[in-house]
Design a protein around this motif. Structure first.
Motif, PDB file in Angstrom:
ATOM      1  N   ILE A   1     -10.424  -1.568   1.387  1.00  0.00           N
ATOM      2  CA  ILE A   1     -10.654  -2.215   2.680  1.00  0.00           C
ATOM      3  C   ILE A   1     -12.159  -2.364   2.850  1.00  0.00           C
ATOM      4  CG2 ILE A   1     -10.469  -1.996   5.186  1.00  0.00           C
ATOM      5  CD1 ILE A   1      -7.873  -0.474   4.786  1.00  0.00           C
ATOM      6  N   VAL A   2     -12.610  -3.583   3.143  1.00  0.00           N
ATOM      7  CA  VAL A   2     -14.042  -3.846   3.282  1.00  0.00           C
ATOM      8  C   VAL A   2     -14.344  -4.245   4.719  1.00  0.00           C
ATOM      9  CG1 VAL A   2     -14.211  -4.559   0.874  1.00  0.00           C
ATOM     10  CG2 VAL A   2     -13.820  -6.275   2.641  1.00  0.00           C
TER      11      VAL A   2
ATOM     12  N   ARG B   1      -8.645   3.506  -1.983  1.00  0.00           N
ATOM     13  CA  ARG B   1      -7.456   4.348  -2.098  1.00  0.00           C
ATOM     14  C   ARG B   1      -7.736   5.441  -3.128  1.00  0.00           C
ATOM     15  NH1 ARG B   1      -2.193   1.067  -3.280  1.00  0.00           N
ATOM     16  NH2 ARG B   1      -3.217   0.896  -5.318  1.00  0.00           N
ATOM     17  N   ALA B   2      -7.336   6.666  -2.806  1.00  0.00           N
ATOM     18  CA  ALA B   2      -7.658   7.773  -3.707  1.00  0.00           C
ATOM     19  C   ALA B   2      -6.572   8.839  -3.635  1.00  0.00           C
ATOM     20  CB  ALA B   2      -9.014   8.377  -3.325  1.00  0.00           C
TER      21      ALA B   2
ATOM     22  N   GLN C   1      -1.523   8.348  -5.111  1.00  0.00           N
ATOM     23  CA  GLN C   1      -2.556   7.798  -4.251  1.00  0.00           C
ATOM     24  C   GLN C   1      -1.982   7.542  -2.860  1.00  0.00           C
ATOM     25  OE1 GLN C   1      -3.991   4.351  -6.421  1.00  0.00           O
ATOM     26  NE2 GLN C   1      -5.647   5.550  -7.319  1.00  0.00           N
ATOM     27  N   LYS C   2      -2.725   7.929  -1.853  1.00  0.00           N
ATOM     28  CA  LYS C   2      -2.253   7.846  -0.483  1.00  0.00           C
ATOM     29  C   LYS C   2      -2.341   6.418   0.054  1.00  0.00           C
ATOM     30  CE  LYS C   2      -1.634  12.233  -0.617  1.00  0.00           C
ATOM     31  NZ  LYS C   2      -0.269  12.766  -0.788  1.00  0.00           N
ATOM     32  N   ASP C   3      -1.488   6.133   1.027  1.00  0.00           N
ATOM     33  CA  ASP C   3      -1.515   4.836   1.707  1.00  0.00           C
ATOM     34  C   ASP C   3      -2.850   4.692   2.433  1.00  0.00           C
ATOM     35  OD1 ASP C   3      -1.223   2.801   3.770  1.00  0.00           O
ATOM     36  OD2 ASP C   3       0.906   2.805   3.299  1.00  0.00           O
ATOM     37  N   LEU C   4      -3.636   3.702   2.044  1.00  0.00           N
ATOM     38  CA  LEU C   4      -4.983   3.557   2.580  1.00  0.00           C
ATOM     39  C   LEU C   4      -4.966   3.195   4.065  1.00  0.00           C
ATOM     40  CD1 LEU C   4      -7.966   3.651   1.850  1.00  0.00           C
ATOM     41  CD2 LEU C   4      -7.836   1.233   1.200  1.00  0.00           C
TER      42      LEU C   4
END
Length: 705
Positions: A309-310, A339-340, A348-351
């Motif tokens: 996300i920017v 996402r990490a 990886q978790k939902d951003l």
């Protein structure tokens, strides 16, 4: 309750209440209401020369909601004790009204027909709404576990409330020829009121011979919304009046929200672990619809799974996104969000769903500016004073806004770990978002020439009175917000560690317009003529965060407290002649006063913020940090002017634009520690005011001074 070798106790309590008056469906704020209260004369004649015409429409819908849920779980075992308890409350209330009183036109009516003929002494038209929602939502959860070797207790309490009032109030005289030998008043008023208290409490206690783990969480949230409009109007009518005449619209909507969250986690044993978190959130909107933003979104939760996300990306939270479902946010941070796998679980978790949308430094909520109009107007009409030596026709066109938000939010968290090894982790977060957006308008425009047509109304050109003409718009919107987060972590034993974090956020906005305008109109008064737009918007914000970490053993204690407050007052205050769209002008305005002519626009915006953060850490190795940020932004546009008009005043002419905006910030960061401490405070205050007074284009002015 569970007992035995391994005692397991589990309990859950859930309460849901939904109350509906007038709205067509739940979950849709902007749906049109079906509840209608009317008192009307439509294309008809009323003749009562010795009597009065009284039309009153009044709505007083009320919802009283008391919703409670409780849960208790106890586990006692000779080897292990396990207790899990949870309680949840969801309370939703909606009221929708349409209140309409007056003289109106029917289907097929053509402008200028004026089919209703009214001949009476006094005319009293009143439309009012006094809708009220009183809501109490409370959830409590307790878990206790006792075991010979181990004890585990988990307790969660959640309380959610959502309240909506969406009303339209209209008092009017339209399409009429009217003769009144007394007074005429057309009054519309709304006093929508939401009072809500949401409370969540959770307690977890675990004691075991080997290990005791107590985990507790409490969350309380309320969203309150007031929409709609209030209007008093005279349109397409020809009137002869002997006494005083008032066209007045007023709105005194109010939201009172109290949100409390309290959590306690206690762990005891050879290894005692206590963990606790408390979260409290209030979101209050007057004139904003947070779930109906119609702009495009880059990503939607439940549909998209972005890896990044920017800055500038717009995120729409889907219907299954919890307390912020259907809301829209724009990312305004400088760094990209990636996402990490933060917990190293391999997934990886939902951003989208892992973001803190209460952080106004990173996220900006996008809302739909909904109807919140307080309007008093005289359009396409003529008004003349009848010849009566005992009475004076004074014309008052008044729009008055008195909308208020009063919000108090508290989150508390306590964690205690005791044993040979004691660990305590505590976090508390409190947040309040308050928004008021309104359009307050007092307006006289497009007055016309009318023949008597044998109905007793003299021929006139525009509005001609033997008293004063007063056009007044006032906005006294006020936000009073108090937010506090308190977090305490205490670890006792031979070895120990404690961490306490407290965060308090307050975000307040008043964005409104206040206008007193005359456009394409002819006004003639024996007394004074005045156009006044006055704004006294006020925000008072208190944001406090306290964090205390203690360890009485060999170990470390860390405490962090942060408090933030942002107040924005963005107002437009205008008074004058012909300030409406120039492309719609059909001729010059004509102003003739045998007294003074005053055009006044004044803004007295006040922003006050008290922001306090305190952190204390005590132990062999201890560190504490506290920080505060206060931002005040005041951006009024204040304008008083005369354009495209001919003005004649036997007295004085005063054109005045004044700004008396004030911003006060009191911030403090207090940090105490036995080892290291740090504190920082930041204040940013900006005044972007624009204040103008003068004569515009194409003006002919003659006055004594």
């Amino acid at each position: 309750a569970g007992m035995g070798g391994s005692g397991v106790g589990a309990s859950i309590g859930v309460a849901v209440a939904r109350s509906l008056i007038g709205q067509e469906g739940f979950g849709v704020v902007g749906e049109s209401a079906i509840a209608t209260v009317q008192a009307l004369v439509i294309d008809s004649s009323v003749k009562a020369d010795a009597g009065d015409l009284v039309l009153t429409a009044s709505a007083q819908q009320t919802i009283d909601a008391l919703v409670l849920a409780g849960s208790v779980a106890v586990g006692i075992g000779s080897s292990a004790g396990i207790a899990v308890s949870g309680s949840g409350v969801w309370a939703e209330n909606q009221i929708g009204n349409r209140v309409h009183a007056g003289i109106d036109t029917g289907l097929g009516y053509t402008s200028g027909q004026r089919l209703s003929f009214i001949s009476v002494q006094n005319v009293d038209i009143e439309a009012s709404d006094d809708s009220r929602i009183h809501s109490f939502a409370g959830a409590a959860s307790i878990a206790a576990a006792f075991g010979g070797s181990a004890g585990l207790a988990v307790s969660i309490g959640v309380s959610l409330a959502r309240n909506v009032i969406n009303t339209q109030v209209l008092a009017e005289i339209a399409g009429a020829r009217l003769v009144a030998t007394g007074d005429v008043q057309v009054i519309a008023s709304s006093a929508a009121n939401i009072e809500v208290m949401a409370i969540a409490a959770s307690l977890a206690v675990a004691i075991g011979g080997g290990a005791g783990v107590g985990v507790s969480g409490a969350g309380a949230s309320a969203m309150n919304i007031i929409l709609g409009g209030t209007a008093a109007s005279i349109d397409d009518s020809a009137m002869g009046v002997a006494g005083a005449m008032a066209v007045k619209s007023s709105a005194s909507s109010r939201i009172e929200a109290t949100i409390v969250s309290a959590s306690i986690g206690v762990g005891g044993g050879n290894v005692g672990v206590g963990a606790s978190i408390g979260i409290a959130l209030a979101r209050n909107y007057i004139g904003y619809d947070p779930s109906h933003y119609s702009g495009a979104a880059r990503y939607t939760s439940g549909v998209d799974a972005p890896a990044k996300i920017v800055k500038g990306d717009v995120i729409r939270l889907g219907p299954r996104s919890g307390a912020r479902a259907n809301e829209v946010y724009e990312y305004i941070g400088d760094g990209d969000l990636l996402r990490a796998d933060k917990d190293k679980s391999g997934n990886q978790k939902d951003l989208i769903l892992t973001q803190d949308y209460a952080d106004t430094k990173l996220w900006k909520q996008l809302t739909a500016t909904s109807a919140n109009q307080i309007e008093a107007s005289v359009t396409q009409s003529s008004i003349v004073a009848l010849d009566d030596a005992n009475k004076t026709l004074n014309l008052s066109v008044i729009a008055d806004n008195l909308q208020t938000i009063d919000s108090a939010v508290f989150a508390g968290s306590v964690a205690i770990g005791a044993g040979q090894i004691g660990v305590a982790i505590s976090g508390a977060g409190a947040s309040a978002v308050n928004r008021i957006g309104s359009q307050t308008l007092a307006y006289v425009g497009r007055t016309t020439t009318v023949d008597s047509n044998h109905d007793g109304v003299p021929e006139i050109n525009g509005i001609e009175v033997d008293g004063f003409i007063h056009v007044l718009a006032t906005d006294n919107a006020k936000i009073d917000s108090s937010v506090m987060a308190v977090s305490v972590a205490a670890a006792f034993g031979e070895f120990g560690a404690s961490v306490a974090i407290g965060v308090s956020l307050a975000d307040n906005l008043i964005a409104s317009s206040t206008q007193a305008l005359v456009d394409n109109a002819a006004l003639d008064a024996v007394g004074d003529i005045s156009l006044q737009a006055l704004d006294t918007s006020q925000i008072g914000s208190r944001s406090t965060a306290v964090a205390v970490a203690i360890t009485g053993a060999i170990g470390a204690a860390v405490a962090g407290g942060g408090a933030y407050s942002s107040n924005t007052i963005n107002t437009e205050i205008r008074a004058g002649v012909d300030l409406v769209d120039a492309q719609q002008r059909i001729g010059k305005s004509s102003i003739a006063s045998a007294g003074d002519f005053t055009v006044q626009a004044q803004g007295d915006a006040i922003s006050q913020a008290h922001v306090l953060a305190a952190a204390a850490a005590f132990g062999m190795a201890a560190a504490a940090a506290a920080g505060t940020v206060s931002i005040n932004l005041i951006s009024p546009v204040i304008e008083a002017s005369i354009n495209n008009a001919e003005v004649t005043a036997a007295g004085n002419v005063l054109i005045s634009a004044q700004g008396h905006q004030s911003a006060d910030a009191l911030v403090a960061s207090i940090s105490v520690s036995t080892y290291g401490a740090a504190g920082a405070s930041v204040v940013q205050t900006t005044d972007n005011s624009a204040i103008r007074a003068g004569l515009g284009d194409d003006v002919k002015l003659q006055a004594a001074a």
